[in-house]
Design a protein around this motif. Sequence first.
Motif, mmCIF file in Angstrom:
data_model
loop_
_atom_site.group_PDB
_atom_site.id
_atom_site.type_symbol
_atom_site.label_atom_id
_atom_site.label_comp_id
_atom_site.label_asym_id
_atom_site.label_seq_id
_atom_site.Cartn_x
_atom_site.Cartn_y
_atom_site.Cartn_z
ATOM 1 N N GLU A 119 0.554 -1.311 -0.097
ATOM 2 C CA GLU A 119 0.034 0.079 -0.016
ATOM 3 C C GLU A 119 0.766 1.357 0.120
ATOM 4 O OE1 GLU A 119 -3.448 2.035 -0.323
ATOM 5 O OE2 GLU A 119 -3.149 0.076 -0.573
ATOM 6 N N PHE A 120 2.019 1.417 0.675
ATOM 7 C CA PHE A 120 2.974 2.371 0.820
ATOM 8 C C PHE A 120 3.378 2.662 -0.870
ATOM 9 C CE2 PHE A 120 6.941 4.332 1.337
ATOM 10 C CZ PHE A 120 7.019 5.418 2.356
ATOM 11 N N ASN B 1 9.967 17.719 14.076
ATOM 12 C CA ASN B 1 9.831 18.466 13.036
ATOM 13 C C ASN B 1 9.353 17.660 12.044
ATOM 14 O OD1 ASN B 1 9.480 21.074 14.581
ATOM 15 N ND2 ASN B 1 11.983 21.091 14.279
ATOM 16 N N LEU B 2 8.915 16.350 12.007
ATOM 17 C CA LEU B 2 8.728 15.578 10.777
ATOM 18 C C LEU B 2 7.341 15.907 10.170
ATOM 19 C CD1 LEU B 2 9.898 12.151 12.148
ATOM 20 C CD2 LEU B 2 11.188 13.541 10.264
ATOM 21 N N ALA B 3 7.178 16.270 9.031
ATOM 22 C CA ALA B 3 5.975 16.570 8.414
ATOM 23 C C ALA B 3 5.254 15.304 7.716
ATOM 24 C CB ALA B 3 6.184 17.845 7.478
ATOM 25 N N PHE B 4 4.538 14.666 8.447
ATOM 26 C CA PHE B 4 4.128 13.333 7.780
ATOM 27 C C PHE B 4 2.707 13.836 6.995
ATOM 28 C CE2 PHE B 4 6.403 11.209 11.243
ATOM 29 C CZ PHE B 4 6.969 10.352 10.409
ATOM 30 N N ASP B 5 2.484 13.488 5.767
ATOM 31 C CA ASP B 5 0.979 13.935 5.234
ATOM 32 C C ASP B 5 -0.020 12.873 5.657
ATOM 33 O OD1 ASP B 5 0.615 11.660 2.832
ATOM 34 O OD2 ASP B 5 2.770 12.052 3.046
ATOM 35 N N PRO B 6 -0.960 13.317 5.503
ATOM 36 C CA PRO B 6 -2.224 12.461 6.037
ATOM 37 C C PRO B 6 -2.254 11.114 5.578
ATOM 38 C CG PRO B 6 -3.063 14.619 5.375
ATOM 39 C CD PRO B 6 -1.649 14.545 4.842
ATOM 40 N N GLN B 7 -2.035 11.119 4.352
ATOM 41 C CA GLN B 7 -1.976 9.556 3.722
ATOM 42 C C GLN B 7 -1.121 8.460 4.569
ATOM 43 O OE1 GLN B 7 -1.889 12.147 2.016
ATOM 44 N NE2 GLN B 7 -3.802 12.080 0.643
ATOM 45 N N THR B 8 0.130 9.153 4.676
ATOM 46 C CA THR B 8 1.300 8.409 5.490
ATOM 47 C C THR B 8 0.826 8.083 7.236
ATOM 48 O OG1 THR B 8 2.952 9.308 3.889
ATOM 49 C CG2 THR B 8 3.832 8.528 6.104
ATOM 50 N N LEU B 9 0.351 9.293 7.668
ATOM 51 C CA LEU B 9 0.029 9.031 9.122
ATOM 52 C C LEU B 9 -1.074 8.062 9.100
ATOM 53 C CD1 LEU B 9 -0.199 12.786 10.164
ATOM 54 C CD2 LEU B 9 1.244 10.938 10.958
ATOM 55 N N ALA B 10 -2.069 7.991 8.090
ATOM 56 C CA ALA B 10 -3.261 6.836 8.108
ATOM 57 C C ALA B 10 -2.720 5.658 8.163
ATOM 58 C CB ALA B 10 -4.248 7.457 7.346
ATOM 59 N N LEU B 11 -1.596 5.504 7.214
ATOM 60 C CA LEU B 11 -1.162 4.061 6.994
ATOM 61 C C LEU B 11 -0.506 3.703 7.915
ATOM 62 C CD1 LEU B 11 -1.127 1.951 4.603
ATOM 63 C CD2 LEU B 11 0.922 2.974 3.875
ATOM 64 N N LEU B 12 0.383 4.465 8.764
ATOM 65 C CA LEU B 12 1.283 4.171 9.980
ATOM 66 C C LEU B 12 0.540 3.757 11.062
ATOM 67 C CD1 LEU B 12 3.846 6.952 9.986
ATOM 68 C CD2 LEU B 12 4.170 4.358 9.302
ATOM 69 N N ARG B 13 -0.746 4.323 11.012
ATOM 70 C CA ARG B 13 -1.737 4.081 12.301
ATOM 71 C C ARG B 13 -2.332 2.484 12.023
ATOM 72 N NH1 ARG B 13 -2.204 8.081 15.745
ATOM 73 N NH2 ARG B 13 -1.942 10.292 14.944
ATOM 74 N N ILE B 14 -2.851 2.520 10.847
ATOM 75 C CA ILE B 14 -3.547 1.034 10.419
ATOM 76 C C ILE B 14 -2.498 -0.129 10.798
ATOM 77 C CG2 ILE B 14 -4.298 -0.144 8.574
ATOM 78 C CD1 ILE B 14 -5.260 2.321 7.261
ATOM 79 N N TYR B 15 -1.397 0.153 10.540
ATOM 80 C CA TYR B 15 -0.416 -1.238 10.717
ATOM 81 C C TYR B 15 0.283 -0.833 12.199
ATOM 82 C CZ TYR B 15 -1.668 -2.480 6.172
ATOM 83 O OH TYR B 15 -2.609 -2.909 5.145
ATOM 84 N N ASP B 16 0.103 -0.040 13.042
ATOM 85 C CA ASP B 16 0.569 0.099 14.161
ATOM 86 C C ASP B 16 2.070 0.401 14.256
ATOM 87 O OD1 ASP B 16 -1.860 -0.391 15.491
ATOM 88 O OD2 ASP B 16 -1.466 -2.540 15.637
ATOM 89 N N LEU B 17 2.293 1.064 13.197
ATOM 90 C CA LEU B 17 3.940 1.512 13.127
ATOM 91 C C LEU B 17 3.786 3.160 13.775
ATOM 92 C CD1 LEU B 17 4.532 0.282 9.525
ATOM 93 C CD2 LEU B 17 4.767 -0.707 11.875
#
Length: 240
Positions: free
Chosen positions: A68-69, A102-118
């Motif tokens: 998905e990434f 100061n890491l600027a994660f975009d919303p799509q990356t944040l959502a994916l990280l949360r889904i897979y517990d990263l």
Amino acid sequence: MITIERQAALNKEISSSESYSGVISALKKVAVEFGFRHVTLLASPDPDDILLAPLIVETSWSRDYVREFDRQRLMRRCPLGPLLLGSALPVSWSIDAADTHNLAFDPQTLALLRIYDLVCTAAMPLHSVDGNRFILRFDGTRQPLAQAELNELGMIALHAFDVFDRLRRHEPRAIAPPLTARELEVVRWTSQGKTSNEIGNILSLSDHTINAYLTNAIRKLDCVNRTQLVAKAIRLKLIA
């Protein structure tokens, strides 16, 4: 177990590893000992890299996460690479903590990280003897690491990578399958400093197709990134 005892025990197990797989197995135990769920070793991305999968040497991440990434083409939007390229020390962050370097994660990356517990990560930039750059990272849902924990994990990671790198350079490998004419052509242009986009324009192909050829060549020659691919192709006299 106190820090000194834990570090000594883990380093002893790492040192006793006699194979590539043994080091990876020991690193998985390190991850569990520090409260992480996953451990990943990957080649440090180059500016032209757009896919995560070809960079991975070993990981316990879900295949669905990696797929998905790459499907969403999140590599060039991920701020972790630039952070680690600018550091010689281990770093740690949590997407739920206020201090995230100061890491600027975009919303799509944040959502994916949360889904897979990263949610929480500790990562170390590493350099092999032959000049290749790697990243070793641990991921999970634990609370952010204290500095003392990060220092301890960093020392263990350096020791593990030293053992892994020695085994990687001396462990016998199967003979690599030959590259196709098109793969050789793409590798040859890469050796001349051309980007995927530039090679695509030259060969009237998309940069996605060029990256696919490079990914196949990297896999066939048992390399971890384009730099090592070019060096090995020259050493094997596949290209001039």
